[in-house]
Design an enzyme around this catalytic site. Sequence first.
Site, PDB file in Angstrom:
ATOM      1  CG  HIS A   1     -11.572   4.908   2.048  1.00 21.67           C
ATOM      2  ND1 HIS A   1     -10.755   5.887   1.515  1.00 21.67           N
ATOM      3  CD2 HIS A   1     -10.747   3.873   2.381  1.00 21.67           C
ATOM      4  CE1 HIS A   1      -9.507   5.458   1.540  1.00 21.67           C
ATOM      5  NE2 HIS A   1      -9.464   4.244   2.047  1.00 21.67           N
TER       6      HIS A   1
ATOM      7  CG  HIS B   1      -2.017   1.023   1.123  1.00 22.85           C
ATOM      8  ND1 HIS B   1      -1.986   2.187   1.829  1.00 22.85           N
ATOM      9  CD2 HIS B   1      -3.151   1.064   0.381  1.00 22.85           C
ATOM     10  CE1 HIS B   1      -3.068   2.906   1.533  1.00 22.85           C
ATOM     11  NE2 HIS B   1      -3.789   2.249   0.666  1.00 22.85           N
TER      12      HIS B   1
ATOM     13  CG  HIS C   1      -9.584  -0.715   1.813  1.00 26.61           C
ATOM     14  ND1 HIS C   1      -9.844   0.045   0.702  1.00 26.61           N
ATOM     15  CD2 HIS C   1      -8.871   0.067   2.657  1.00 26.61           C
ATOM     16  CE1 HIS C   1      -9.301   1.246   0.858  1.00 26.61           C
ATOM     17  NE2 HIS C   1      -8.702   1.280   2.046  1.00 26.61           N
TER      18      HIS C   1
ATOM     19  CG  HIS D   1      -5.249   6.419  -2.435  1.00 25.49           C
ATOM     20  ND1 HIS D   1      -3.957   5.961  -2.393  1.00 25.49           N
ATOM     21  CD2 HIS D   1      -5.974   5.592  -1.649  1.00 25.49           C
ATOM     22  CE1 HIS D   1      -3.892   4.900  -1.601  1.00 25.49           C
ATOM     23  NE2 HIS D   1      -5.101   4.645  -1.139  1.00 25.49           N
TER      24      HIS D   1
ATOM     25  CG  HIS E   1      -8.170   5.376   6.065  1.00 27.58           C
ATOM     26  ND1 HIS E   1      -7.121   4.534   6.360  1.00 27.58           N
ATOM     27  CD2 HIS E   1      -8.730   4.893   4.937  1.00 27.58           C
ATOM     28  CE1 HIS E   1      -7.049   3.576   5.426  1.00 27.58           C
ATOM     29  NE2 HIS E   1      -8.018   3.766   4.559  1.00 27.58           N
TER      30      HIS E   1
ATOM     31  CG  PHE F   1      -3.468   6.707   2.398  1.00 30.32           C
ATOM     32  CD1 PHE F   1      -4.406   6.207   3.288  1.00 30.32           C
ATOM     33  CD2 PHE F   1      -3.917   7.487   1.340  1.00 30.32           C
ATOM     34  CE1 PHE F   1      -5.768   6.474   3.140  1.00 30.32           C
ATOM     35  CE2 PHE F   1      -5.271   7.762   1.175  1.00 30.32           C
ATOM     36  CZ  PHE F   1      -6.191   7.262   2.072  1.00 30.32           C
TER      37      PHE F   1
ATOM     38  CG  HIS G   1      -7.799   0.231  -2.445  1.00 27.56           C
ATOM     39  ND1 HIS G   1      -7.563   1.293  -3.293  1.00 27.56           N
ATOM     40  CD2 HIS G   1      -7.065   0.483  -1.323  1.00 27.56           C
ATOM     41  CE1 HIS G   1      -6.739   2.152  -2.701  1.00 27.56           C
ATOM     42  NE2 HIS G   1      -6.420   1.690  -1.510  1.00 27.56           N
TER      43      HIS G   1
HETATM   44 CU1  C2O Z   1      -5.445   2.911  -0.135  1.00 22.44          CU
HETATM   45 CU2  C2O Z   1      -7.967   3.037   2.604  1.00 22.44          CU
HETATM   46  O1  C2O Z   1      -6.633   3.397   1.287  1.00 22.44           O
END
Ligand code: C2O
Length: 579
Positions: free
Chosen positions: A320, A168, A353, A189, A324, A340, A198
């Site tokens: 989302h 990631h 995810h 992203h 986070h 991230f 993802h």
């Molecule tokens: Cu790549 Cu929840 O992010």
Amino acid sequence: MISLTTTVITITTPPTTQRNRKLRRISCNHKHDNATYVDNVNRRNVLLSLGGLYGATTTTTAPGLSAAQTTATDHPGGPVQPPDLTKCHLATDAALQNQVYCCPPYSVETTTQIYDFKLPDPSEPMRTRRPAHDYGQQNLEKYKAALTAMKGLPLDHPWNFFQQAQIHCAYCQGAYGQVGYPDVDIQVHQSFLFPPWHRFYMYFWERILGKLINDPTFALPFWQWDDPVGMQFPDIYLDPNSPLYDVHRNLNHYKTLMDFRYARGDPNPNSSDYPKIEGMNLHLINRIFREGLRTPSTFMGEPVVAGQVPRCPGQLQLLHDTIHQWSGPETSPFWDMGNFNTAARDPIFFGHHANVDRMWHLYRNFNGGNVEFKTKDWLDATFLFVDENNRVVSDSLDAEKMRYTYETEQLKWWNIPKSSTRSTKKTEEALSAKSVVPVFPFGPSARVLNTTIRALVSRPMPSRSNKDPVSEVLIIDDIRIGDEQQPVRFDVYVAKPIDGNKADLSDLGEFAGSYVRVPHGHGHGNATAYPQHCLLIGITCLIEDINAEGCESLIVSMVPRTGDITIGTVEIQLFNDAE
Ligand code: C2O
């Protein structure tokens, strides 16, 4: 490995040419009951597929280099290409601004071949992902055993838990320049690459875990935050003695309700407010779907091509992002979930995810199984992953089946009565004259968002009727962030003007959405040039909800929540059905 990519942003390109203008002709009052929904899902055999219109596009691959990679510079634009593993370099932790190493423990030196992705055999058992709050003891024991095995692998093993988290980091913090555009990082992203990249990431992680415990039916839990029962940290992640635990979280958020309007530093809600907040959370998901089904780029993220820096996340990513920020600590460097670079070091990342992926799965089902973007820029974007046979495989978006599904259940957010959609209620008659003031257009210059900005924004087609095949999208663009190391958020409300141009200062109107940013790589090899960001919010249904179809203009209010923000432009554009 699998591949997917992003696009280049050319500053001189008018934004309109970058935007996906495809429109689904779906009415704002379009209803699905759950019976119909489940029926649709069953008929489709509840299989997930990516792409769907084109067959495999790559048949042969030279060791370490795909055919597409060799031609990237000959054809500027086009789908984002997979990284050249030999060129992996140091990445950046966006919060600390220091260099971090997150290259994979394999390269063409250690791996002689990159394989095209092959879908699993259709006879393979289906993996059914279940909600984390109802995962079942037996499944939990399997998951713990698999994670324990993964964490116990040698540190340089590609399946090692930490190495898997590094994937990631590499795809989002700038470890790879794009083939043919070395100054533009691969960034998964802020664009329409977010959902598919993802998805592949979850897919391989799940299969590797299953392999580690010899269980071909092993399936991930999903953190069902779209249902009130899941709007908190699920219990399975909270046992400090479990491999699902992580110390780097916001401990104040244990056993409290998640508010989708959370911004860093907000106090926890009072339990007496839970029903209201749950209702607003459900309403936001409802809005994201209703608007997003008309304009895929507002849901998925804007299209990008090779060489472009992605700037415009979709509403799915923005929601989302809030989760986070809510999950991670409130202080820098916001590890793990709030940054991230490190997010995937918390096992809850994969529950989060899986639900993001499920949202996309539901979206596609509501959309009749249609592929969101029928362009090669999307379908042929390519990434690299290590599979459960410990091979590096490569793939494009193919119409095939990945042999997993989601347990379907009642969706609490799909059919919400219109009357519950207002976040603040006030009738025009109740307004006192002195709180009503004229509002002016945003103006030609950028403005610092350090207090609420209200702007009168004209609509391009005020007489639009339900039958017109266009959608209205609020575009807040040239957003500049003063400190990219900090989390950022501002909220956007839309109200019907009073007497054509006045606003009631005591009522922001309807909550439309938010701009949210988790610290992450910015997409340039050269750290001095951050791109300007943008926010797209579909407002076609919102305008109907507030009975503003006949208004020439709308009052748009931007409310700063956290971070230093400057806004360049605010406008409403029509997205047309291009087909
Ligand atoms: Cu790549 Cu929840 O992010």
